[in-house]
Motif scaffolding. Structure first.
Motif, PDB file in Angstrom:
ATOM      1  N   ARG A 110     -10.071 -37.815  -4.155  1.00 48.44           N
ATOM      2  CA  ARG A 110     -11.122 -36.910  -4.554  1.00 48.44           C
ATOM      3  C   ARG A 110     -10.257 -35.735  -5.464  1.00 48.44           C
ATOM      4  O   ARG A 110      -9.165 -35.321  -5.201  1.00 48.44           O
ATOM      5  CB  ARG A 110     -11.679 -35.902  -3.499  1.00 48.44           C
ATOM      6  CG  ARG A 110     -12.861 -36.753  -2.606  1.00 48.44           C
ATOM      7  CD  ARG A 110     -13.442 -35.946  -1.635  1.00 48.44           C
ATOM      8  NE  ARG A 110     -12.517 -35.364  -0.711  1.00 48.44           N
ATOM      9  CZ  ARG A 110     -12.271 -33.943  -0.627  1.00 48.44           C
ATOM     10  NH1 ARG A 110     -12.752 -33.093  -1.645  1.00 48.44           N
ATOM     11  NH2 ARG A 110     -11.583 -33.581   0.339  1.00 48.44           N
ATOM     12  N   LYS A 111     -11.016 -34.999  -6.481  1.00 47.56           N
ATOM     13  CA  LYS A 111     -10.167 -34.139  -7.141  1.00 47.56           C
ATOM     14  C   LYS A 111      -9.880 -32.789  -6.510  1.00 47.56           C
ATOM     15  O   LYS A 111      -8.921 -32.424  -6.890  1.00 47.56           O
ATOM     16  CB  LYS A 111     -11.350 -33.526  -8.200  1.00 47.56           C
ATOM     17  CG  LYS A 111     -10.862 -33.031  -9.319  1.00 47.56           C
ATOM     18  CD  LYS A 111     -11.707 -32.637 -10.466  1.00 47.56           C
ATOM     19  CE  LYS A 111     -11.278 -31.771 -11.720  1.00 47.56           C
ATOM     20  NZ  LYS A 111     -12.081 -31.906 -12.770  1.00 47.56           N
ATOM     21  N   ASP A 112     -10.565 -32.377  -5.585  1.00 50.76           N
ATOM     22  CA  ASP A 112     -10.014 -31.222  -4.882  1.00 50.76           C
ATOM     23  C   ASP A 112      -9.768 -31.326  -3.576  1.00 50.76           C
ATOM     24  O   ASP A 112      -9.783 -30.520  -2.585  1.00 50.76           O
ATOM     25  CB  ASP A 112     -11.584 -30.198  -4.847  1.00 50.76           C
ATOM     26  CG  ASP A 112     -12.099 -29.748  -6.122  1.00 50.76           C
ATOM     27  OD1 ASP A 112     -11.135 -29.574  -6.976  1.00 50.76           O
ATOM     28  OD2 ASP A 112     -13.092 -29.636  -6.176  1.00 50.76           O
ATOM     29  N   GLY A 167      -5.294 -36.748 -10.210  1.00 55.73           N
ATOM     30  CA  GLY A 167      -4.538 -36.580 -11.725  1.00 55.73           C
ATOM     31  C   GLY A 167      -3.645 -37.880 -11.745  1.00 55.73           C
ATOM     32  O   GLY A 167      -3.744 -38.584 -12.831  1.00 55.73           O
ATOM     33  N   MET A 168      -2.867 -38.272 -10.698  1.00 54.93           N
ATOM     34  CA  MET A 168      -1.829 -39.172 -10.905  1.00 54.93           C
ATOM     35  C   MET A 168      -2.703 -40.700 -11.083  1.00 54.93           C
ATOM     36  O   MET A 168      -2.396 -41.401 -11.936  1.00 54.93           O
ATOM     37  CB  MET A 168      -1.297 -39.550  -9.743  1.00 54.93           C
ATOM     38  CG  MET A 168      -0.142 -40.513  -9.735  1.00 54.93           C
ATOM     39  SD  MET A 168       0.700 -40.603  -8.197  1.00 54.93           S
ATOM     40  CE  MET A 168       2.057 -41.622  -8.641  1.00 54.93           C
ATOM     41  N   SER A 169      -3.909 -40.850 -10.443  1.00 56.84           N
ATOM     42  CA  SER A 169      -4.599 -42.193 -10.695  1.00 56.84           C
ATOM     43  C   SER A 169      -5.146 -42.168 -12.112  1.00 56.84           C
ATOM     44  O   SER A 169      -5.080 -43.344 -12.804  1.00 56.84           O
ATOM     45  CB  SER A 169      -6.054 -42.136  -9.856  1.00 56.84           C
ATOM     46  OG  SER A 169      -6.894 -41.163 -10.074  1.00 56.84           O
ATOM     47  N   ARG A 181      -2.026 -43.582 -19.590  1.00 55.97           N
ATOM     48  CA  ARG A 181      -0.968 -43.024 -20.366  1.00 55.97           C
ATOM     49  C   ARG A 181       0.187 -43.889 -19.867  1.00 55.97           C
ATOM     50  O   ARG A 181       0.742 -44.505 -20.671  1.00 55.97           O
ATOM     51  CB  ARG A 181      -0.522 -41.657 -20.326  1.00 55.97           C
ATOM     52  CG  ARG A 181       0.709 -41.403 -21.003  1.00 55.97           C
ATOM     53  CD  ARG A 181       1.035 -39.711 -21.038  1.00 55.97           C
ATOM     54  NE  ARG A 181       2.428 -39.554 -21.533  1.00 55.97           N
ATOM     55  CZ  ARG A 181       2.686 -39.184 -22.680  1.00 55.97           C
ATOM     56  NH1 ARG A 181       1.469 -39.353 -23.491  1.00 55.97           N
ATOM     57  NH2 ARG A 181       3.803 -39.017 -23.288  1.00 55.97           N
ATOM     58  N   MET A 182       0.177 -44.136 -18.618  1.00 54.92           N
ATOM     59  CA  MET A 182       1.404 -44.949 -17.979  1.00 54.92           C
ATOM     60  C   MET A 182       0.964 -46.562 -18.061  1.00 54.92           C
ATOM     61  O   MET A 182       1.969 -47.271 -18.634  1.00 54.92           O
ATOM     62  CB  MET A 182       1.333 -44.690 -16.610  1.00 54.92           C
ATOM     63  CG  MET A 182       2.108 -43.404 -16.275  1.00 54.92           C
ATOM     64  SD  MET A 182       3.744 -43.074 -16.704  1.00 54.92           S
ATOM     65  CE  MET A 182       3.227 -42.171 -18.271  1.00 54.92           C
ATOM     66  N   VAL A 221      -6.098 -34.041 -16.790  1.00 51.65           N
ATOM     67  CA  VAL A 221      -5.466 -35.327 -16.077  1.00 51.65           C
ATOM     68  C   VAL A 221      -4.055 -35.046 -16.037  1.00 51.65           C
ATOM     69  O   VAL A 221      -3.489 -35.197 -15.208  1.00 51.65           O
ATOM     70  CB  VAL A 221      -6.046 -36.594 -16.988  1.00 51.65           C
ATOM     71  CG1 VAL A 221      -5.344 -37.833 -16.342  1.00 51.65           C
ATOM     72  CG2 VAL A 221      -7.497 -36.816 -16.824  1.00 51.65           C
ATOM     73  N   PHE A 222      -3.380 -34.954 -17.379  1.00 46.73           N
ATOM     74  CA  PHE A 222      -1.926 -34.917 -17.273  1.00 46.73           C
ATOM     75  C   PHE A 222      -1.327 -33.864 -16.362  1.00 46.73           C
ATOM     76  O   PHE A 222      -0.542 -34.075 -15.566  1.00 46.73           O
ATOM     77  CB  PHE A 222      -1.506 -34.932 -18.845  1.00 46.73           C
ATOM     78  CG  PHE A 222      -0.152 -34.782 -18.856  1.00 46.73           C
ATOM     79  CD1 PHE A 222       0.693 -35.793 -18.902  1.00 46.73           C
ATOM     80  CD2 PHE A 222       0.563 -33.390 -19.095  1.00 46.73           C
ATOM     81  CE1 PHE A 222       2.083 -35.375 -18.956  1.00 46.73           C
ATOM     82  CE2 PHE A 222       1.810 -33.253 -19.141  1.00 46.73           C
ATOM     83  CZ  PHE A 222       2.811 -34.474 -19.091  1.00 46.73           C
ATOM     84  N   ASN A 223      -1.839 -32.665 -16.517  1.00 44.62           N
ATOM     85  CA  ASN A 223      -1.449 -31.843 -15.828  1.00 44.62           C
ATOM     86  C   ASN A 223      -1.607 -31.617 -14.525  1.00 44.62           C
ATOM     87  O   ASN A 223      -0.852 -30.964 -13.456  1.00 44.62           O
ATOM     88  CB  ASN A 223      -2.013 -30.335 -16.718  1.00 44.62           C
ATOM     89  CG  ASN A 223      -1.271 -29.943 -17.895  1.00 44.62           C
ATOM     90  OD1 ASN A 223      -0.145 -30.090 -18.071  1.00 44.62           O
ATOM     91  ND2 ASN A 223      -2.158 -29.773 -18.667  1.00 44.62           N
TER      92      ASN A 223
END
Length: 337
Positions: A90-92, A99-101, A107-108, A145-147
């Motif tokens: 969940r985002k929160d 974010g890692m997902s 990007r990865m 997402v990155f941050n």
């Protein structure tokens, strides 16, 4: 050797070969909103599909994949619920990996898809460089997402660093290239005498401070806009460079370190990175995986000797290495003389 292995080892190798499917299942489920829909109380695949405007059969099949991974529980028929592990997506969530997902799903994923190109050419094979970072931070969705991915890891590293390193004679600590400044949170929580500064691109300031609004140390954190390729402003007792140098080749690193040296005066710099051992083995997966990611963007993970050489070339001495945890180390540097 005849090339045969036992059944268990063969299946372990198959798991390595096919592991990419897990990245995609998790990344797409999070990106499409399945996790948030389940958290909001929608438990049957038809209702989730309708709420997302997605195909009902496709959603059902993706939810079953999440159940296989232990991220949701298949309660029977078309009903599903989040497991405690899935709740971390969940985002929160308090210990979110949202974010890692997304970072690994895009990007990865692209970095590894082009790995062979970089191995053959020795050059970046995905968008990279200072201009790319500026462009990425100018796109609110991609930047978030990155941050968030960086912040999720930095929270834990910062809290471990607060326990491992002596901050008693430091008043102001600045997170150079710090994104949302998550690294500072653990330091300021553990050391009430500290004040923190985030130094990153000016366009990121509002988002960084909005993220910090949810942190208990917000009133002791300020934001400074700028680029560490141009200059680093003076005024801090300690500069933090977490996962900065590994993004760049040696020439770029020398520019960053020279600007930090000019800013630090009698203070010091802490470089927080994974250090490549002189001889690697199966236990070094984390740092070597990171090194291959960096290969595709023109950076690298480095050995202790390589960090010593970079520091020496920019008028800095390596004055100590503090092991933060089983993966990360803090390399301390001061101006020569």
């Amino acid at each position: 050797m005849d090339g045969t292995i036992d059944r268990e080892e063969r299946h372990r190798l198959i798991d390595m070969i096919t592991a990419a499917w897990k990245t995609k299942v998790i990344g797409e489920a999070v990106g499409l909103g399945l996790i948030e829909a389940l958290a909001a109380g929608r438990h049957d695949s038809a209702a989730i599909a309708q709420s997302l405007g997605a195909d009902e059969d496709g959603v059902m099949r993706l939810l079953r994949a999440l159940a296989v991974l232990g991220l949701v529980t298949h309660e029977g028929s078309d009903r599903f619920s989040l497991t405690p592990l899935g709740d971390c997506l969940r985002k929160d969530a308090p210990d979110s990996l949202y974010g890692m997902s997304g970072h690994w799903n895009e990007r990865m994923w692209n970095s590894f898809a082009n790995l062979g190109v970089s191995v053959m050419s020795g050059e970046p094979s995905v968008p990279s460089g200072p201009d790319h970072f500026v462009q990425q931070q100018a796109d609110p969705a991609r930047a978030d997402v990155f941050n968030r991915a960086m912040a999720e890891g930095s929270l834990r590293v910062g809290r471990a660093l607060a326990r491992a390193y002596d901050f008693s004679d430091v008043k102001t600590v600045r997170d150079v290239g710090g994104g949302y400044g998550a690294l500072l949170v653990g330091l300021l929580e553990a050391h009430p005498h500290l004040r923190g500064e985030i130094f990153d691109l000016a366009t990121l300031g509002d988002a960084a401070l909005k993220w910090q609004d949810g942190q208990p140390v917000r009133d002791r954190i300020a934001y400074l806009g700028g680029s560490f390729f141009d200059a680093v402003p003076p005024g801090a007792d300690l500069l933090l460079l977490k996962f900065i140098l590994h993004d760049w080749n040696d020439a770029r690193c020398r520019t960053i370190l020279s600007n930090c040296r000019d800013a630090i005066g009698d203070g010091r710099i802490l470089i927080i990175e994974r250090i490549v051992p002189d001889r690697v083995g199966p236990g070094d997966e984390d740092v070597i995986r990171g090194d291959l990611i960096m290969l595709s963007v023109g950076g690298k993970e480095r050995t202790e000797a390589e960090y010593r050489a970079l520091l020496s070339a920019t008028g800095l001495d390596m004055t100590g290495i503090t092991q933060i945890d089983d993966r990360y180390a803090a390399i301390e540097a001061r101006r020569v003389g």
